[in-house]
Design an enzyme around this catalytic site. Structure first.
Site, PDB file in Angstrom:
ATOM      1  N   HIS A 117       1.047  -1.459  -0.597  1.00 26.92           N
ATOM      2  CA  HIS A 117      -0.133  -0.155   0.168  1.00 26.92           C
ATOM      3  C   HIS A 117       0.738   1.585  -0.189  1.00 26.92           C
ATOM      4  O   HIS A 117       2.208   1.093   0.108  1.00 26.92           O
ATOM      5  CB  HIS A 117      -0.762   0.030   1.155  1.00 26.92           C
ATOM      6  CG  HIS A 117      -0.603  -0.119   3.088  1.00 26.92           C
ATOM      7  ND1 HIS A 117       0.590  -0.417   3.374  1.00 26.92           N
ATOM      8  CD2 HIS A 117      -0.818   0.816   2.874  1.00 26.92           C
ATOM      9  CE1 HIS A 117       1.160  -0.361   4.044  1.00 26.92           C
ATOM     10  NE2 HIS A 117       0.409   0.963   4.881  1.00 26.92           N
ATOM     11  N   ASP A 125       6.335   4.895   4.729  1.00 28.95           N
ATOM     12  CA  ASP A 125       7.004   3.724   5.738  1.00 28.95           C
ATOM     13  C   ASP A 125       7.414   2.843   4.668  1.00 28.95           C
ATOM     14  O   ASP A 125       7.723   1.654   5.176  1.00 28.95           O
ATOM     15  CB  ASP A 125       6.552   3.449   7.220  1.00 28.95           C
ATOM     16  CG  ASP A 125       4.591   3.521   7.326  1.00 28.95           C
ATOM     17  OD1 ASP A 125       4.853   3.715   6.099  1.00 28.95           O
ATOM     18  OD2 ASP A 125       4.170   2.061   7.755  1.00 28.95           O
ATOM     19  N   GLU A 127      11.848   5.360  -5.024  1.00 28.87           N
ATOM     20  CA  GLU A 127      12.667   6.383  -6.141  1.00 28.87           C
ATOM     21  C   GLU A 127      13.887   5.868  -5.695  1.00 28.87           C
ATOM     22  O   GLU A 127      14.793   6.021  -6.838  1.00 28.87           O
ATOM     23  CB  GLU A 127      12.345   7.722  -5.353  1.00 28.87           C
ATOM     24  CG  GLU A 127      13.135   9.074  -6.413  1.00 28.87           C
ATOM     25  CD  GLU A 127      12.832  10.138  -5.990  1.00 28.87           C
ATOM     26  OE1 GLU A 127      11.527  11.051  -5.986  1.00 28.87           O
ATOM     27  OE2 GLU A 127      14.085  11.537  -5.866  1.00 28.87           O
ATOM     28  N   TYR A 153       9.523  11.767 -12.306  1.00 26.27           N
ATOM     29  CA  TYR A 153       8.346  12.230 -14.131  1.00 26.27           C
ATOM     30  C   TYR A 153       9.911  12.915 -14.896  1.00 26.27           C
ATOM     31  O   TYR A 153      10.463  14.489 -14.146  1.00 26.27           O
ATOM     32  CB  TYR A 153       7.810  13.678 -13.879  1.00 26.27           C
ATOM     33  CG  TYR A 153       6.759  13.926 -15.221  1.00 26.27           C
ATOM     34  CD1 TYR A 153       6.058  12.790 -16.172  1.00 26.27           C
ATOM     35  CD2 TYR A 153       6.681  14.759 -15.256  1.00 26.27           C
ATOM     36  CE1 TYR A 153       5.794  13.337 -17.406  1.00 26.27           C
ATOM     37  CE2 TYR A 153       6.212  15.560 -16.128  1.00 26.27           C
ATOM     38  CZ  TYR A 153       5.210  14.908 -17.605  1.00 26.27           C
ATOM     39  OH  TYR A 153       4.692  14.753 -18.446  1.00 26.27           O
ATOM     40  N   HIS A 208      -7.493  -0.552   5.984  1.00 28.24           N
ATOM     41  CA  HIS A 208      -6.386  -0.252   6.907  1.00 28.24           C
ATOM     42  C   HIS A 208      -6.624   0.779   6.944  1.00 28.24           C
ATOM     43  O   HIS A 208      -7.029   1.168   8.590  1.00 28.24           O
ATOM     44  CB  HIS A 208      -4.985  -0.069   6.221  1.00 28.24           C
ATOM     45  CG  HIS A 208      -3.797   0.432   6.504  1.00 28.24           C
ATOM     46  ND1 HIS A 208      -3.952   0.874   7.686  1.00 28.24           N
ATOM     47  CD2 HIS A 208      -2.623   1.584   5.713  1.00 28.24           C
ATOM     48  CE1 HIS A 208      -2.534   1.501   7.910  1.00 28.24           C
ATOM     49  NE2 HIS A 208      -2.003   1.673   6.392  1.00 28.24           N
TER      50      HIS A 208
HETATM   51  N1  LIG Z   1      -5.738   7.871   9.537  1.00 31.51           N
HETATM   52  C1  LIG Z   1      -5.016   8.110   9.798  1.00 31.51           C
HETATM   53  C2  LIG Z   1      -3.416   7.930   9.094  1.00 31.51           C
HETATM   54  C3  LIG Z   1      -2.099   8.145   9.447  1.00 31.51           C
HETATM   55  N2  LIG Z   1      -1.418   7.123  10.971  1.00 31.51           N
HETATM   56  C4  LIG Z   1       0.000   7.956  11.236  1.00 31.51           C
HETATM   57  O1  LIG Z   1       0.360   7.325   9.760  1.00 31.51           O
HETATM   58  C5  LIG Z   1       1.063   6.705   9.184  1.00 31.51           C
HETATM   59  C6  LIG Z   1       1.792   6.014   8.181  1.00 31.51           C
HETATM   60  O2  LIG Z   1       1.855   4.776   8.419  1.00 31.51           O
HETATM   61  P1  LIG Z   1       1.174   3.622   8.951  1.00 31.51           P
HETATM   62  O3  LIG Z   1       2.024   2.939   8.698  1.00 31.51           O
HETATM   63  O4  LIG Z   1      -0.291   3.459   8.018  1.00 31.51           O
HETATM   64  O5  LIG Z   1       1.489   4.122  10.657  1.00 31.51           O
HETATM   65  C7  LIG Z   1       0.179   5.386  10.359  1.00 31.51           C
HETATM   66  C8  LIG Z   1      -0.164   6.063  11.397  1.00 31.51           C
HETATM   67  O6  LIG Z   1       0.664   5.456  12.244  1.00 31.51           O
HETATM   68  C9  LIG Z   1      -3.085   7.492  11.559  1.00 31.51           C
HETATM   69  O7  LIG Z   1      -2.868   7.094  12.646  1.00 31.51           O
HETATM   70  N3  LIG Z   1      -4.352   7.811  11.086  1.00 31.51           N
HETATM   71 ZN   LIG Z   2       3.624   0.716   8.021  1.00 27.05          ZN
HETATM   72 ZN   LIG Z   3      -0.244   1.958   5.890  1.00 27.66          ZN
END
Ligand SMILES: Nc1ccn([C@@H]2O[C@@H]3COP(=O)(O)O[C@H]3[C@H]2O)c(=O)n1
Ligand SMILES: [Zn+2]
Ligand SMILES: [Zn+2]
Length: 250
Positions: free
Chosen positions: A61, A65, A71, A108, A147
């Site tokens: 996704h 991270d 890149e 790009y 997620h």
């Molecule tokens: N709606 C969200 C979106 C993101 N986040 C935080 O940002 C991080 C992005 O990478 P991750 O590993 O999916 O964990 C997410 C949350 O810490 C979060 O806490 N709530």
């Molecule tokens: Zn993550």
């Molecule tokens: Zn994530």
């Protein structure tokens, strides 16, 4: 063929003592990367794997991270390794947003003929929820999981025996009924938010509600810097550590 998974990082998005969660599926014949976060190139460097030794990258996704190091890998393959392309394994919908919303900003470069994802990678589109052979001896199923609402996200089922959650909310039915009871999965690598409300990740509290026979199969990953405070408090689950190698059962 004996397959192993080596964790390149086991940290959350904000962890500072662990690299971003990502892994290498390894055998004598291949190195396939699962995700490539901002800190993944450094971790690869530490274990002595160069960009031209990566046979392909699987994308779960689009969060930095998990894709923030792509890149660098692409540019190094192009400029340091003389236009070598690696494979990119992902669903068609993810390919579109990965290029348009993430990579295009830095990559790009139509003047030199680089204006599409395919100009940098051998893009292999994988249909979701269909087990697909992506290399000799390696079959991956991209399982659509939740997620963040309205955001594409895939967990991975590797060679019909190993589940890798990437980032997902807790889903008891998927883990217990589908993955363990129906598919007899023996190894589960699951993201874990150790404290606070989950919302977008499975929390330790939620994972601890799973039956023992499921917990026994779970390695916890994608954790925060305070992981050491939770050692001994994870029921029958164990933490997996950065650079640790585990076998993928046949
Ligand atoms: N709606 C969200 C979106 C993101 N986040 C935080 O940002 C991080 C992005 O990478 P991750 O590993 O999916 O964990 C997410 C949350 O810490 C979060 O806490 N709530
Ligand atoms: Zn993550
Ligand atoms: Zn994530």
């Amino acid at each position: 063929m004996s397959l192993k998974i080596q964790m390149l990082g086991t940290g959350s998005a904000f962890a500072k003592t662990f690299y971003n969660t990502s892994a290498l599926i390894r055998s004598n014949e291949m190195n396939i990367l699962i995700d490539c976060g901002a800190t993944t190139p450094r971790s690869l460097h530490e274990i002595g794997v160069q960009p031209d030794q990566i046979d392909g990258i699987i994308i779960s996704h689009i969060h930095a991270d998990h894709v923030g190091g792509i890149e660098e890998i692409a540019f190094r393959l192009l400029y340091q390794y003389k236009n070598k392309k690696t494979k990119l394994f992902l669903t068609e919908s993810l390919a579109g947003v990965l290029w348009e919303n993430t990579l295009k900003g830095g990559m790009y470069n139509p003047a030199d003929g680089f204006s599409r994802l395919e100009d940098y990678f051998e893009v292999i589109l994988i249909e979701e929820n269909v087990p697909t052979s992506i290399q000799p001896g390696l079959t991956i199923e991209f399982i659509s999981t939740l997620h963040i609402p309205h955001k594409l996200n895939y967990s991975l089922f590797i060679n019909g025996r190993t589940f890798y959650s990437a980032d997902t909310q807790f889903n008891e039915e998927l883990l217990v009924q589908e993955i363990v009871n129906k598919r007899n999965c023996h190894t589960i690598l699951h993201d874990c938010q150790l404290s606070g409300n989950g919302f977008i990740h499975a929390t330790l509290e939620e994972l601890l509600t799973l039956p023992d026979y499921v917990q026994e199969r779970i390695y916890l990953m994608h954790y925060d810097d305070d992981m050491m405070n939770f050692v001994g408090k994870t029921g029958s689950m164990t933490f997996i550590h950065q650079h640790e190698v585990i076998e993928i059962p046949e």
